[in-house]
Motif scaffolding. Structure first.
Motif: not given
Ligand code: ZN
Length: 134
Positions: A1-19
């Protein structure tokens, strides 16, 4: 079990192809910044850390999740996005507790620490100011 309070923030990583899709990623980044109070990270045209493709990071507080993530579902324009919680267990955050929009990409498991100390948490400091409604 994990408490919801364990989450202090989020990241979204947006991937792309440089070319191929950097322009799409630029447009998406601008739209995010116009609509959400988030911390936009630097461009990484070369993969860094656990990531195996070019990306930039969007860091956000827990209260932003309910608007930003559905907005990304609708507006990611075909880009692959990793959304992961930030607890004190980076490896689980990325590999077990993440969600993906689009394709799931490989991550370098070995460079993800099992545990962070509480002093290694970095608070989100939004560097964007929304001017448009999501
Ligand atoms: Zn991250």
């Amino acid at each position: 079990m994990h408490a919801l309070a364990a989450i202090h923030s989020y990241h979204a990583h947006v991937y792309y192809d440089p070319a191929r899709t950097r322009g799409v990623a630029e447009t998406l980044r601008q739209r995010i910044g116009e609509r959400f109070g988030v911390q936009l990270g630097r461009w990484h045209d070369v993969p860094v850390g656990p990531h195996t493709a070019a990306m930039y990071q969007v860091a956000f507080d827990t209260e932003v999740f309910a608007s930003l993530v559905p907005w990304l579902m609708l507006n990611r324009e075909g880009l692959d996005v990793l959304v992961h919680p930030n607890t004190l267990a980076p490896r689980d955050d990325h590999l077990l507790h993440a969600l993906w929009l689009g394709q799931k990409l490989a991550l370098k498991e070995a460079v993800l620490p099992l545990r962070f100390g509480a002093d290694q948490e970095s608070p989100i400091e939004p560097n964007t100011t929304p001017t448009l409604a999501p």
